[in-house]
Design a protein around this motif. Structure first.
Motif, short mmCIF file in Angstrom:
data_model
loop_
_atom_site.label_atom_id
_atom_site.label_comp_id
_atom_site.label_asym_id
_atom_site.label_seq_id
_atom_site.Cartn_x
_atom_site.Cartn_y
_atom_site.Cartn_z
N GLY A 26 0.82 -1.20 0.00
CA GLY A 26 0.00 0.00 0.00
C GLY A 26 0.86 1.25 0.00
N VAL A 27 0.26 2.35 0.43
CA VAL A 27 1.02 3.61 0.46
C VAL A 27 1.26 4.03 1.90
N THR A 86 -7.15 13.11 -16.42
CA THR A 86 -7.67 14.16 -15.53
C THR A 86 -6.57 14.83 -14.71
N VAL A 115 -13.29 -2.32 -14.44
CA VAL A 115 -13.98 -1.20 -13.78
C VAL A 115 -13.55 -1.06 -12.31
N ASP A 116 -12.86 -2.07 -11.78
CA ASP A 116 -12.34 -1.97 -10.42
C ASP A 116 -10.87 -1.56 -10.40
N ASP A 117 -10.33 -1.18 -11.56
CA ASP A 117 -8.93 -0.77 -11.60
C ASP A 117 -8.82 0.73 -11.31
N GLY A 118 -7.88 1.08 -10.46
CA GLY A 118 -7.74 2.47 -10.04
C GLY A 118 -7.48 3.45 -11.18
N LEU A 159 -10.14 5.93 -12.64
CA LEU A 159 -10.47 7.21 -12.00
C LEU A 159 -9.83 8.39 -12.70
N TYR A 160 -8.72 8.14 -13.41
CA TYR A 160 -7.98 9.24 -14.02
C TYR A 160 -8.31 9.38 -15.50
N ALA A 171 -13.62 12.40 -8.81
CA ALA A 171 -12.53 12.17 -9.77
C ALA A 171 -11.55 13.34 -9.75
N PHE A 182 -9.30 13.19 -6.74
CA PHE A 182 -8.22 12.22 -6.95
C PHE A 182 -7.15 12.81 -7.85
N VAL A 216 -5.24 7.37 -0.62
CA VAL A 216 -6.06 6.17 -0.51
C VAL A 216 -5.14 4.98 -0.33
N ASP A 217 -5.38 4.24 0.72
CA ASP A 217 -4.54 3.07 0.98
C ASP A 217 -5.44 1.83 1.11
N GLY A 218 -4.88 0.69 0.74
CA GLY A 218 -5.60 -0.56 0.93
C GLY A 218 -6.07 -1.17 -0.37
N ILE A 242 -7.54 -1.68 -3.63
CA ILE A 242 -7.94 -0.75 -4.70
C ILE A 242 -9.29 -1.13 -5.34
N PRO A 243 -9.49 -2.42 -5.72
CA PRO A 243 -10.79 -2.76 -6.29
C PRO A 243 -11.95 -2.37 -5.37
N MET A 300 -12.62 1.29 -5.54
CA MET A 300 -13.34 1.68 -6.74
C MET A 300 -14.84 1.45 -6.56
N LYS A 301 -15.19 0.35 -5.87
CA LYS A 301 -16.62 0.10 -5.61
C LYS A 301 -17.18 1.21 -4.72
N VAL A 327 -16.10 4.30 -4.49
CA VAL A 327 -16.22 5.53 -5.27
C VAL A 327 -17.54 5.51 -6.06
N ARG A 328 -17.87 4.34 -6.63
CA ARG A 328 -19.13 4.26 -7.37
C ARG A 328 -20.32 4.46 -6.43
N GLU A 345 -20.63 8.18 -5.69
CA GLU A 345 -21.17 8.91 -6.83
C GLU A 345 -22.67 8.64 -6.99
#
Ligand SMILES: NC(=O)c1ccc[n+]([C@@H]2O[C@H](COP(=O)([O-])OP(=O)(O)OC[C@H]3O[C@@H](n4cnc5c(N)ncnc54)[C@H](O)[C@@H]3O)[C@@H](O)[C@H]2O)c1
Ligand SMILES: [Fe+2]
Lengths: 394, 178
Positions: free
Chosen positions: A126-127, A210, A369-372, A375-376, B104, B107, B114-116, B118-119, B122-123, B125-126, B129
């Protein structure tokens, strides 16, 4: 007032050009490295690329801690552990990574463990998990593609769960990236083409995404120009050091661009396509690029249109009226792909790749669609829209 | 809270705390009443946790999925949440939660870390929205979102009413975020 804001960071010292390898001993000494470990893979070793590095070190009176040359294409936590142990047993105090994205990502991960201690790589995933400088890391890219020599991420598969785990931190960036034309001379045509199209995609997605900003734009444009001027030429003259070097520099510039502006939908789909079908990353990029550009066109017309200048050159650009430029950009990229297909067999469609089954497309779309990276992308995409794109690329 | 915080920032902080609670209770309600959010939450495993907070010390929303639905809950400081979203500054949390900046955009401008998983993020975030689509006036949603979906006025009003009631009920039960 516009709320525009951006960040740009590239602390990597780039050592580039003729006899760049011979600068390594000096650079090592400046960072206090006395006994570096070389990390590479079998393909790079067999291509004879370690020899000139060894010679440069020997003449520069730098003893090596050893050479680890068994990095697999799909590197994992256990490989990282083995190399970490090798590093410790041989008393190394720095790393020289020589290879493509696979070797580079692995070396970044090894650097986490040898610097932080212990054996639990996942603890640093992670970060934000890394809070201090790591050991000196030198990267000698041997593919002109991933740009991983200037990015702050590494992706390593976890053997226990099979998941690909990302690691992100500015501390993962190397201290020095060395671009020497000797390092990419032996790259076979199809890998040259695929990895260069990966770099091209980095620059294009950074430029139309973006998070674009004036600094990353400058790198992206220069990268695109460098790739289009040199990719086709290098296939005709694979042994030209000048052309190889220009391509390597372009890939690094594209890396700096996307490291700061991120990538978009081509990568979101490409990551999933690669994970599910095992097509090489660069092939996925080249394959999806024009389809995604068409999809993005309504929202990115201006930016895509501007790309015609670095892509096609000033003469052509100036003849095309503004409202036609974006469409011409896409036509140009398609023509480039046709040429690469003819010269190297780089596939243009999913069916042409011969490695994808139509039944896999739904899984690829779900994962995309679950790929980060999505978002960009300036245009959002749903599962159905990605599936549509994959079908059009069939 | 530092006593010297200027009044306007105390108001902003209060607003951010309120909006985080709104998102928490809104999501809790919507994962039972809204198809889109229901589907996204259904694909997360039971025990899934996420936190959305403002650096350095809050406000913070913490949610956990249990028995198929997701609810605001008390933060467990021992374990890391599966998804950890942190605004770098109160000003950025305010900008995003007052809809001057879309998700968006936030970001793209690196307003948060954002940590942890990722998939899973994304859920989420949807889900956020979708929550905006249902509960915000269309002219605001359109301004801040990359894609504003077709949604009938009836679907929007009924959805919004359900969520507002859920949020209200949540507040009445006295669950506020820290
Ligand atoms: N960290 C990042 O920022 C980042 C970005 C993009 C991709 N990646 C990772 O990079 C990997 C792909 O990297 P890649 O495309 O560079 O391929 P690669 O490193 O997997 O190399 C491909 C093959 O080419 C051979 N090879 C490399 N250089 C050669 C040379 N000069 N002469 C002859 N053979 C040579 C290698 O031995 C290997 O067999 C993926 O695993 C991906 O996850 C990382
Ligand atoms: Fe890439």
């Amino acid at each position: 007032m516009s709320r525009s804001y951006y960040e740009f960071f590239n602390p990597v010292k780039i050592v580039s050009g003729n006899e760049a390898l011979e600068h390594i001993p000096y650079e090592l000494a400046s960072l206090g490295v006395k006994k570096p470990l070389i990390i590479t893979d079998a393909g790079v070793l067999n291509a004879g690329l370690i020899e000139p590095v060894k010679r440069a070190l020997m003449i520069g009176e730098v003893p090596m801690a050893g050479i680890y040359s068994d990095v697999p294409p799909d590197s994992s936590t256990s490989v990282v552990s083995i190399i970490t142990q090798f590093y410790r047993e041989n008393g190394a105090d720095g790393i020289i990574a020589i290879g493509g994205g696979s070797v580079i990502d692995t070396s970044k991960a090894v650097n986490i463990l040898v610097s932080e201690g212990g054996n639990d790589l996942l603890a640093y995933s992670g970060v934000g998990a890394l809070t201090k400088r790591l050991k000196p890391l030198f990267i000698l890219p041997t593919t002109a593609g991933t740009g991983s020599e200037v990015t702050k991420v590494a992706v390593i598969r976890d053997d226990a769960s099979g998941r690909k785990v990302p690691y992100g931190s500015s501390f993962l960036m190397p201290d020095v990236a060395v671009l020497d034309p000797r390092m990419t001379l032996t790259l076979p045509p199809h890998i040259t083409a695929a990895t260069a199209m990966d770099a091209m995609t980095h620059a294009i997605e950074a430029f139309i995404g973006t998070a674009k900003n004036p600094l990353s734009d400058a790198y992206a444009v220069a990268a695109i120009k460098g790739i289009r001027e040199n990719l086709i030429r290098v296939l005709a003259e694979p042994k030209s050091k000048d052309i190889r070097l220009k391509l390597a520099e372009s890939a690094t510039m594209a890396g700096i661009a996307f490291s700061n502006s991120m990538v978009g939908l081509v990568h979101a789909i490409g990551h999933s396509l690669g994970a599910i079908t095992h097509l090489p990353h660069g092939v996925c990029m080249s394959l999806m690029l024009p389809y995604v550009l068409e999809y993005n066109l309504p929202q990115c017309e201006e930016a895509i249109g501007e790309l015609l200048l670095p892509l096609a050159g000033a003469d052509f650009y100036s003849k095309i009226p503004e409202e036609r430029r974006a469409a011409e950009t896409i036509i140009y990229i398609r023509a480039m792909r046709d040429e690469l297909f003819e010269k190297t067999g780089l596939p243009r469609t999913l069916s042409e790749s011969g490695k994808v089954q139509e039944s896999q497309l739904e899984d690829v779309a779900r994962m995309s669609v679950d790929d980060g990276a999505l978002l960009y992308n300036r245009v959002d995409a749903s599962y159905e829209q990605v599936l549509g794109l994959l079908k059009s690329a069939w | 809270m530092s006593p010297s915080l200027p009044f306007s920032w105390r108001i902003k902080r209060l607003y951010v705390r309120f909006m985080l609670a709104f998102i928490g209770h809104g999501l809790a309600k919507a994962c039972r009443t809204d198809k889109v959010i229901q589907n996204e939450i259904a694909s997360l495993p039971d025990g899934f946790t996420f936190s959305m907070s403002v650096m350095p010390s809050g406000p913070c929303l913490y949610m956990k999925k249990d028995n198929g639905s997701i609810k605001p809950s008390r933060k467990n400081s021992e374990t890391k949440p599966d998804v950890d979203i942190q605004f770098k500054h109160l000003a950025h949390a305010f900008g995003t939660l007052s809809f001057q900046e879309g998700t968006a955009e936030a970001f793209a401008r690196e307003r948060m870390v954002v940590d942890g998983d990722i998939p899973a993020s994304m859920k989420l975030v949807r889900c956020f929205e979708r929550l905006e689509v249902v509960t915000l006036p269309k002219f605001i949603g359109r301004k801040i979102m990359r894609h504003y979906p077709d949604i009938s006025l009836k679907e929007k009003l009924v959805g919004a009413l359900q969520i507002y009631l859920g949020v209200f009920a949540g507040f009445v039960m006295g669950v506020f975020v820290k």
